[in-house]
Write an enzyme that holds these catalytic residues in place. Sequence first.
Site, PDB file in Angstrom:
ATOM      1  N   ASN A 140     -11.173  -2.388  -4.981  1.00 49.26           N
ATOM      2  CA  ASN A 140     -10.410  -1.414  -5.769  1.00 49.26           C
ATOM      3  C   ASN A 140     -11.087  -1.009  -7.083  1.00 49.26           C
ATOM      4  O   ASN A 140     -10.663  -0.049  -7.734  1.00 49.26           O
ATOM      5  CB  ASN A 140      -8.979  -1.915  -6.040  1.00 49.26           C
ATOM      6  CG  ASN A 140      -8.076  -1.869  -4.815  1.00 49.26           C
ATOM      7  OD1 ASN A 140      -7.206  -2.718  -4.624  1.00 49.26           O
ATOM      8  ND2 ASN A 140      -8.265  -0.855  -3.957  1.00 49.26           N
TER       9      ASN A 140
ATOM     10  N   ASP B  44       0.826  -1.212   0.000  1.00 46.80           N
ATOM     11  CA  ASP B  44       0.000   0.000   0.000  1.00 46.80           C
ATOM     12  C   ASP B  44       0.863   1.266   0.000  1.00 46.80           C
ATOM     13  O   ASP B  44       1.979   1.272   0.520  1.00 46.80           O
ATOM     14  CB  ASP B  44      -0.914  -0.012   1.232  1.00 46.80           C
ATOM     15  CG  ASP B  44      -2.052   0.995   1.112  1.00 46.80           C
ATOM     16  OD1 ASP B  44      -2.390   1.395  -0.022  1.00 46.80           O
ATOM     17  OD2 ASP B  44      -2.604   1.396   2.156  1.00 46.80           O
TER      18      ASP B  44
HETATM   19  C1  IPE Z   1      -5.428  -2.637   0.034  1.00 49.90           C
HETATM   20  O1  IPE Z   1      -5.110  -1.301  -0.109  1.00 49.90           O
HETATM   21  C2  IPE Z   1      -5.427  -3.306  -1.308  1.00 49.90           C
HETATM   22  C3  IPE Z   1      -4.131  -3.444  -1.967  1.00 49.90           C
HETATM   23  C4  IPE Z   1      -2.977  -3.075  -1.478  1.00 49.90           C
HETATM   24  C5  IPE Z   1      -4.154  -4.062  -3.255  1.00 49.90           C
HETATM   25  P1  IPE Z   1      -6.238  -0.175  -0.230  1.00 49.90           P
HETATM   26  O2  IPE Z   1      -5.522   1.102  -0.414  1.00 49.90           O
HETATM   27  O3  IPE Z   1      -7.220  -0.550  -1.269  1.00 49.90           O
HETATM   28  O4  IPE Z   1      -6.941  -0.276   1.190  1.00 49.90           O
HETATM   29  P2  IPE Z   1      -7.817   0.796   1.972  1.00 49.90           P
HETATM   30  O5  IPE Z   1      -8.835   1.329   1.008  1.00 49.90           O
HETATM   31  O6  IPE Z   1      -6.894   1.875   2.431  1.00 49.90           O
HETATM   32  O7  IPE Z   1      -8.396   0.027   3.110  1.00 49.90           O
HETATM   33  C1  IPE Z   2      -1.763   0.225  -3.289  1.00 45.23           C
HETATM   34  O1  IPE Z   2      -1.508   1.585  -3.297  1.00 45.23           O
HETATM   35  C2  IPE Z   2      -2.038  -0.312  -4.666  1.00 45.23           C
HETATM   36  C3  IPE Z   2      -3.427  -0.713  -4.879  1.00 45.23           C
HETATM   37  C4  IPE Z   2      -4.377  -0.653  -3.999  1.00 45.23           C
HETATM   38  C5  IPE Z   2      -3.766  -1.196  -6.215  1.00 45.23           C
HETATM   39  P1  IPE Z   2      -2.668   2.665  -3.275  1.00 45.23           P
HETATM   40  O2  IPE Z   2      -3.025   2.985  -4.691  1.00 45.23           O
HETATM   41  O3  IPE Z   2      -3.788   2.241  -2.414  1.00 45.23           O
HETATM   42  O4  IPE Z   2      -1.915   3.899  -2.638  1.00 45.23           O
HETATM   43  P2  IPE Z   2      -2.490   4.931  -1.583  1.00 45.23           P
HETATM   44  O5  IPE Z   2      -2.958   4.136  -0.404  1.00 45.23           O
HETATM   45  O6  IPE Z   2      -3.616   5.649  -2.259  1.00 45.23           O
HETATM   46  O7  IPE Z   2      -1.333   5.813  -1.276  1.00 45.23           O
HETATM   47 MG    MG Z   3      -4.122   2.466  -0.407  1.00 45.55          MG
END
Ligand code: IPE
Ligand code: IPE
Ligand code: MG
Length: 239
Positions: free
Chosen positions: A71, A23
């Site tokens: 997502n 993340d």
């Molecule tokens: C969890 O991260 C999913 C992945 C890393 C693929 P998110 O960014 O989607 O999670 P939330 O929304 O902060 O809980």
């Molecule tokens: C994790 O990084 C990747 C996916 C969830 C696909 P994020 O895209 O959630 O990054 P932040 O949390 O917005 O910084």
């Molecule tokens: Mg995230």
Amino acid sequence: MSLFKKKNSTPLLIPNHIGIIMDGNGRWAKKRGMPRSMGHKKGADVFKSITRYCRDIGVKYLTVYAFSTENWKRSNEEVSGIMDLLREYLKDVKNYTKDNIRVKFIGDRSALDSDIVALMEETENDSVNFDAMTLNIALNYGGIPEIVNAVKSIVNYGVSVDNIDAALIKSYLYTKDEPDPDLIIRTGGEYRLSNFLTYQSAYSELYFTDVLWPDFKNEDIDKAVLAFSKRNRRFGDAK
Ligand code: IPE
Ligand code: IPE
Ligand code: MG
């Protein structure tokens, strides 16, 4: 392998199965005034190198969270950018037969484009005999939908109530033949599992770090492994 060079008093215990919630890609890009897609691109590179590092230090199973069932809420642009990165990775991974890593996908494939599903299946078939490490890529994965699907299948097969136990339920999960994660690492500073390995994480050790995934280094794996080595896993016992 810096892990083995470090002088520390705790004997290192390499987790058999590590899960990683990768993340922080979006915030990494935002900090640099870049589009979120650049964070995902850098994140994909980090994923490739961390995968190899985990294999090198003796991890046997690595499960990475690439895309959750939630997502899809993101913009079409962001989702299609992530899918394009996945296509690129899947075409590229064929060149890395020397990695000796078995690749599997966990999650619901029915919502994914058919060319991606075909590449996923090819990758799984091509790597089926690789045995240095198994890499599970969680794609359109959610722990709760995984359990819901397991329950549906159990009912569908007419399994009798007396035969339902934890092992039976586990046998209906994507990770049915694999040990549960010993250690789950989440980058990006959030303290939650976000639907990752809900059933399998019952006794996992959790490790959270503020490091954003695109900044994550081999040394950060070392830190997590060192922290894991110091944990006392009691599993309910009084030890
Ligand atoms: C969890 O991260 C999913 C992945 C890393 C693929 P998110 O960014 O989607 O999670 P939330 O929304 O902060 O809980
Ligand atoms: C994790 O990084 C990747 C996916 C969830 C696909 P994020 O895209 O959630 O990054 P932040 O949390 O917005 O910084
Ligand atoms: Mg995230």
